[in-house]
Design a protein around this motif. Structure first.
Motif, mmCIF file in Angstrom:
data_model
loop_
_atom_site.group_PDB
_atom_site.id
_atom_site.type_symbol
_atom_site.label_atom_id
_atom_site.label_comp_id
_atom_site.label_asym_id
_atom_site.label_seq_id
_atom_site.Cartn_x
_atom_site.Cartn_y
_atom_site.Cartn_z
ATOM 1 N N LEU A 62 -3.365 0.761 -10.667
ATOM 2 C CA LEU A 62 -3.285 1.111 -9.247
ATOM 3 C C LEU A 62 -3.316 -0.146 -8.405
ATOM 4 C CD1 LEU A 62 -3.203 3.260 -7.017
ATOM 5 C CD2 LEU A 62 -5.713 3.299 -7.077
ATOM 6 N N GLY A 63 -2.196 -0.443 -7.736
ATOM 7 C CA GLY A 63 -2.149 -1.553 -6.801
ATOM 8 C C GLY A 63 -2.579 -1.084 -5.422
ATOM 9 N N VAL A 64 -3.506 -1.815 -4.805
ATOM 10 C CA VAL A 64 -4.050 -1.437 -3.503
ATOM 11 C C VAL A 64 -3.594 -2.447 -2.455
ATOM 12 C CG1 VAL A 64 -6.134 -0.908 -2.178
ATOM 13 C CG2 VAL A 64 -6.070 -0.440 -4.652
ATOM 14 N N LEU A 65 -2.769 -2.005 -1.524
ATOM 15 C CA LEU A 65 -2.318 -2.852 -0.426
ATOM 16 C C LEU A 65 -3.443 -3.068 0.580
ATOM 17 C CD1 LEU A 65 1.181 -1.297 0.363
ATOM 18 C CD2 LEU A 65 0.797 -3.641 -0.424
ATOM 19 N N ASN A 66 -3.490 -4.251 1.174
ATOM 20 C CA ASN A 66 -4.436 -4.517 2.251
ATOM 21 C C ASN A 66 -3.823 -4.040 3.561
ATOM 22 O OD1 ASN A 66 -6.363 -5.414 4.008
ATOM 23 N ND2 ASN A 66 -6.128 -7.584 3.556
ATOM 24 N N GLY A 67 -4.329 -2.935 4.086
ATOM 25 C CA GLY A 67 -3.782 -2.359 5.306
ATOM 26 C C GLY A 67 -4.021 -3.187 6.549
ATOM 27 N N GLU A 68 -4.844 -4.228 6.440
ATOM 28 C CA GLU A 68 -5.093 -5.123 7.568
ATOM 29 C C GLU A 68 -4.659 -6.548 7.254
ATOM 30 O OE1 GLU A 68 -9.191 -4.525 8.815
ATOM 31 O OE2 GLU A 68 -8.993 -2.404 8.352
ATOM 32 N N GLY A 69 -3.834 -6.680 6.228
ATOM 33 C CA GLY A 69 -3.386 -7.995 5.801
ATOM 34 C C GLY A 69 -2.070 -8.396 6.432
ATOM 35 N N LEU A 70 -1.408 -9.339 5.799
ATOM 36 C CA LEU A 70 -0.210 -9.936 6.387
ATOM 37 C C LEU A 70 0.958 -8.968 6.434
ATOM 38 C CD1 LEU A 70 -0.395 -13.506 4.802
ATOM 39 C CD2 LEU A 70 -1.334 -12.690 6.981
ATOM 40 N N TRP A 71 1.033 -8.031 5.483
ATOM 41 C CA TRP A 71 2.149 -7.076 5.509
ATOM 42 C C TRP A 71 2.025 -6.100 6.674
ATOM 43 C CZ3 TRP A 71 1.805 -9.718 1.004
ATOM 44 C CH2 TRP A 71 3.019 -10.040 0.376
ATOM 45 N N ALA A 72 0.861 -6.056 7.315
ATOM 46 C CA ALA A 72 0.681 -5.222 8.496
ATOM 47 C C ALA A 72 0.750 -6.034 9.788
ATOM 48 C CB ALA A 72 -0.672 -4.510 8.430
ATOM 49 N N ARG A 73 1.053 -7.346 9.674
ATOM 50 C CA ARG A 73 1.045 -8.211 10.861
ATOM 51 C C ARG A 73 2.323 -9.038 11.020
ATOM 52 N NH1 ARG A 73 -4.535 -8.701 12.475
ATOM 53 N NH2 ARG A 73 -5.929 -7.880 10.868
ATOM 54 N N HIS A 74 3.034 -9.300 9.932
ATOM 55 C CA HIS A 74 4.210 -10.180 9.974
ATOM 56 C C HIS A 74 5.356 -9.568 9.171
ATOM 57 C CE1 HIS A 74 1.757 -13.497 11.640
ATOM 58 N NE2 HIS A 74 0.831 -13.104 10.791
ATOM 59 N N ARG A 75 6.577 -9.872 9.593
ATOM 60 C CA ARG A 75 7.729 -9.383 8.842
ATOM 61 C C ARG A 75 8.138 -10.369 7.745
ATOM 62 N NH1 ARG A 75 10.739 -5.138 9.365
ATOM 63 N NH2 ARG A 75 9.811 -4.573 11.372
ATOM 64 N N ASP A 76 7.935 -11.658 7.985
ATOM 65 C CA ASP A 76 8.328 -12.695 7.019
ATOM 66 C C ASP A 76 7.102 -13.147 6.222
ATOM 67 O OD1 ASP A 76 7.145 -13.747 9.302
ATOM 68 O OD2 ASP A 76 8.307 -15.616 9.222
ATOM 69 N N VAL A 77 6.496 -12.230 5.485
ATOM 70 C CA VAL A 77 5.225 -12.512 4.815
ATOM 71 C C VAL A 77 5.379 -13.589 3.745
ATOM 72 C CG1 VAL A 77 3.345 -11.532 3.466
ATOM 73 C CG2 VAL A 77 4.396 -10.190 5.282
ATOM 74 N N GLU A 78 6.449 -13.551 2.979
ATOM 75 C CA GLU A 78 6.623 -14.542 1.912
ATOM 76 C C GLU A 78 6.620 -15.956 2.483
ATOM 77 O OE1 GLU A 78 8.458 -11.865 2.297
ATOM 78 O OE2 GLU A 78 8.221 -10.676 0.464
ATOM 79 N N ALA A 79 7.289 -16.153 3.610
ATOM 80 C CA ALA A 79 7.319 -17.479 4.243
ATOM 81 C C ALA A 79 5.937 -17.873 4.753
ATOM 82 C CB ALA A 79 8.334 -17.495 5.385
ATOM 83 N N LYS A 80 5.199 -16.914 5.307
ATOM 84 C CA LYS A 80 3.856 -17.198 5.807
ATOM 85 C C LYS A 80 2.936 -17.616 4.667
ATOM 86 C CE LYS A 80 4.858 -15.910 10.055
ATOM 87 N NZ LYS A 80 5.077 -16.926 11.098
ATOM 88 N N ILE A 81 3.037 -16.930 3.540
ATOM 89 C CA ILE A 81 2.198 -17.271 2.390
ATOM 90 C C ILE A 81 2.590 -18.630 1.827
ATOM 91 C CG2 ILE A 81 1.633 -16.638 0.012
ATOM 92 C CD1 ILE A 81 1.621 -13.735 0.843
#
Length: 385
Positions: free
Chosen positions: A74-93
């Motif tokens: 079971l993979g658990v997404l962080n609902g308050e993480g970067l995928w909920a704040r930015h569209r270009d998450v890979e670049a941000k990371i």
């Protein structure tokens, strides 16, 4: 009976145990590992392995959650993480990891992580990430904090979330007040009412003791998380808040609360999920033996080739705006990192239990003579020293 020791005049403390303090004691029976099942089920959702991911952007993207789901975890997404704040998450990371690797200032990466998390939460972005996982046909789980659960949950439900994880360093059923950043006081989350109004199962935690676990079970939670995901070198809750969780004792206490609640309700079973100091297959084995139904992995999954952090790990608490309780830790280097499948199911050439963790769990259960996880919770244990 609790083992109390005197630490000074008029002050006692409980003697507790870490997972590293205990060992499995096999019984007189053994069986073939092919006869062993590592499956578990929470509510209507069944998984072939008792593994959840820590909800950090370092290791869980929508694509990783899908891959874990297809592998029976079971993979658990962080609902308050970067995928909920930015569209270009890979670049941000990528920016974040470059700072962690190259900036001589040891705190620069944490400051940048805080800056990334200062962007407002976007329920639309979060809904897109959840829908991507849901559309892949695997169980969709998302972590939210107690503070943001009421505002984020409607969008999560609309996007198709199937398991909601209400997770913090410490969570209780009796939080007495809630103050926003601007000083405004508002009603705290009433977990019992919140859970009763939902049609999806809720996993809540972390808890550290029997009483808190029992209180959370009484709110209607389907699962209770023990611990806060501690990982040496990455989690600094002990240094910042002085709080630590002796995992062997805490899991056993929560399992005792589960038995009490089972008797109290006439049969309602609440799952205990261990989250902290679990880095090898031996740690998973001992967590299940102490009474856990499943275990949360962080650094082990962050070291895989699929993890967005590219070999770096940080807990979700590292991004707290004024009291960060974690740092970025490099857990793997280079391009030759193992796949998620290899970490879970092998094959392994690692003699220290960091690969084929589910296979090792199955073999340990077979060596002790047990065929399923609930039976294995009764295995004999010994304490070192």
């Amino acid at each position: 009976m609790r083992d109390l020791v005197e630490i000074g005049m008029g002050r006692t403390a409980r003697r507790t145990y870490e997972l590293g303090d205990i060992s499995i004691v096999p019984s007189r029976r053994t069986r073939s590992s092919k006869d062993v099942s590592t499956a578990w089920q929470i509510d209507a959702y069944r998984f072939s392995s008792p593994i959840l991911s820590h909800p950090t952007d370092a290791l869980v993207s929508p694509s990783v959650a899908i891959e874990l789901g297809k592998l029976g975890a079971l993979g658990v997404l962080n609902g308050e993480g970067l995928w909920a704040r930015h569209r270009d998450v890979e670049a941000k990371i990528a920016e974040l990891v470059a700072i962690a690797a190259e900036d001589p200032d040891p705190y620069a990466a944490v400051r940048h992580l805080q800056q990334l998390h200062s962007a407002p939460l976007d329920s639309g972005l979060l809904g897109e990430a959840v829908a991507q996982v849901r559309d892949a046909g695997v169980t969709t789980a998302v972590r939210v904090s107690p503070q943001h659960a009421p505002e984020l949950t409607p969008a999560l439900l609309a996007a198709g979330v199937e398991i909601l994880v209400v997770h913090g360093t410490i969570i209780s059923a009796e939080h007495v007040a809630q103050v926003d950043a601007d000083g405004t006081q508002r009603e705290p989350l009433n977990l019992k009412t919140f859970i009763a109004d939902l049609d999806v199962p809720v996993i809540a935690g972390g808890v550290h003791d029997h009483r808190t676990a029992l209180h959370l079970m009484r709110t209607g939670a389907a699962g209770v998380i023990v611990g806060y995901g501690s990982a040496a070198g990455a989690t600094t809750t002990g240094e910042v808040l002085g709080i630590g969780v002796p995992m062997a004792t805490a899991i056993a206490d929560a399992a005792a609360a589960r038995r009490d609640y089972l008797d109290e309700t006439g049969g309602r079973y609440v799952h205990v999920i261990a989250d902290g100091d679990i880095h090898s297959s031996g740690d998973i084995v001992k967590a299940i033996a102490c009474g856990a139904d499943a275990a949360v992995l962080g650094t082990s999954l962050a070291a895989t080739s699929s993890a967005p952090g590219n070999g770096w790990y940080w807990p979700s608490a590292a991004a707290h705006p004024d009291t960060p309780r974690g740092a970025l830790l490099q857990v793997a280097a280079g391009e030759d990192r193992p796949s998620l499948e290899r970490v879970l199911y092998g094959p392994s050439d690692d003699p220290y239990g960091e690969l084929n963790v589910v296979g090792a769990l199955r073999r340990a259960m077979a060596k002790a003579g047990y065929c399923d996880l609930k039976e294995f919770q009764r295995v004999g244990l010994s304490v070192r020293g």
